[in-house]
Design an enzyme around this catalytic site. Sequence first.
Site, PDB file in Angstrom:
ATOM      1  N   SER A  80       0.819  -1.204   0.000  1.00  0.00           N
ATOM      2  CA  SER A  80       0.000   0.000   0.000  1.00  0.00           C
ATOM      3  C   SER A  80       0.860   1.265   0.000  1.00  0.00           C
ATOM      4  O   SER A  80       1.596   1.507  -0.958  1.00  0.00           O
ATOM      5  CB  SER A  80      -0.958  -0.030   1.193  1.00  0.00           C
ATOM      6  OG  SER A  80      -1.857   1.040   1.151  1.00  0.00           O
ATOM      7  N   ASP A  99      -3.528   6.332  -3.147  1.00  0.00           N
ATOM      8  CA  ASP A  99      -2.391   5.751  -2.424  1.00  0.00           C
ATOM      9  C   ASP A  99      -1.682   4.748  -3.331  1.00  0.00           C
ATOM     10  O   ASP A  99      -2.027   4.585  -4.505  1.00  0.00           O
ATOM     11  CB  ASP A  99      -2.827   5.143  -1.095  1.00  0.00           C
ATOM     12  CG  ASP A  99      -3.728   3.925  -1.242  1.00  0.00           C
ATOM     13  OD1 ASP A  99      -4.258   3.701  -2.352  1.00  0.00           O
ATOM     14  OD2 ASP A  99      -3.914   3.193  -0.249  1.00  0.00           O
ATOM     15  N   ASP A 130      -6.300   1.741  -3.745  1.00  0.00           N
ATOM     16  CA  ASP A 130      -7.604   1.346  -3.214  1.00  0.00           C
ATOM     17  C   ASP A 130      -8.224   2.456  -2.371  1.00  0.00           C
ATOM     18  O   ASP A 130      -9.374   2.370  -1.972  1.00  0.00           O
ATOM     19  CB  ASP A 130      -7.527   0.034  -2.418  1.00  0.00           C
ATOM     20  CG  ASP A 130      -6.633   0.108  -1.189  1.00  0.00           C
ATOM     21  OD1 ASP A 130      -5.879   1.097  -1.045  1.00  0.00           O
ATOM     22  OD2 ASP A 130      -6.677  -0.835  -0.375  1.00  0.00           O
TER      23      ASP A 130
END
Length: 454
Positions: free
Chosen positions: A99, A243, A247
């Site tokens: 992420s 990001d 998501d």
Amino acid sequence: MAADLSQLVKAYDVRGVVPDQWDETLAELFGAAFVRVTGASAIVIGHDMRPSSPGLSRAFARGAATQGVDVTEIGLCSTDQLYYASGALSLPGAMFTASHNPAQYNGIKMCRAGAAPVGQDTGLAEIRELVEGWSESGAPAPTARTGVITQRDTLEDYAAHLRSLVDLTSIRPLKVVVDAGNGMGGHTVPTVLAGLPLDVVPMYFELDGTFPNHEANPLDPANIVDLQKRVREESADLGIAFDGDADRCFVVDENGGPVSPSAITALVASRELAKHGGKGTVIHNLITSWSVPEVVKENGGTPVRTRVGHSFIKAEMATTGAIFGGEHSAHYYFKDFWNADTGMLAALHVLAALGGQDGPLSGLVAQYDRYAGSGEINSTVADQAGRLAAIKSAYEAREGVELDELDGLTVTAADWWFNVRPSNTEPLLRLNAEARDEATMAKVRDEALAIIRG
């Protein structure tokens, strides 16, 4: 000696430094363990743009294939594109991404068929146990049949599915600056937004897992400075930042002002309720603004409050049949997207709402942003439980104040509330406070912080 996965396997996913904490050898064991726990006969795998992602992803595929499972590799994708593939193909899935973490990190987000989450209570603990055992005793024996690994491109299908859920064809033309942060938004945005009445100004669309321009975490104000400046320079209608695994999305208005994720939650909730005839349940976590449940009720819906964390939101959505869910961390969940989170679909809703009327975004979101909030404030503390007990002791006898312990400690009065939650992984307490005006919020925030840091 068995590998120690205590720092690698988190509450919702696998995440750590490569190769210090994990490598392709462990990834292969995770692949075998994933298919054992899910009982799958076939799985789908995707990965982000980090330098270590292709190798880890392929190792996981090899591990799964040794257990007789066929693997569909969709290659470079956003996390919500992997969820799309899991839902559309009805296959368990694994996404290789860390992420917004720095470049040396990588991880795995896993789900069952239909994008149902795999967390500590839904299979992740068992996966960890198998991997730890095999790291000591050796990899499991291969099955008689080795699974077949094939490749499939799902980007166009993913984009078409999203566009089928939000109609943007008749909106007024909009100029939008998009900051992909060198993450997967640079891969998905051009396809999803192609052919729409949008003038897209791209920023940092080059896929680069070393994040040369800024961290791909738009919740940190330092990481949207470039976007804010560009929106003003371009006289754009809005800006959108994604990001690293795309998501989550974060929105800034035409002045470059950040739009609260709670306001986005309320806006999207109102649109989803309208789409469902003014009926439906909307999930929100306990650190979203008071404005969210208010807007949900005003639009005929039923708000349901949950703990912070995507596994809690998704579980509650499944239990209640909710049409939408939102978190203040800018995760947005949709019934029409297998209850999974997708920043891209939330972004399409914002574009549709803005383009469906004549006013600026700042005016549109003002009706959904009604209170003064502190944002999340982290404090390093040696004794989390002791500080929480001190807060409880300070407030529990006050007249007109209610306490609940659904997630950490929430203290609520007529004109303000605050929540204090311990971090699962660090010696931190996280404070979020809100009030009907800025002065009250500041007073409540500072009083709580004095106890936390006392």
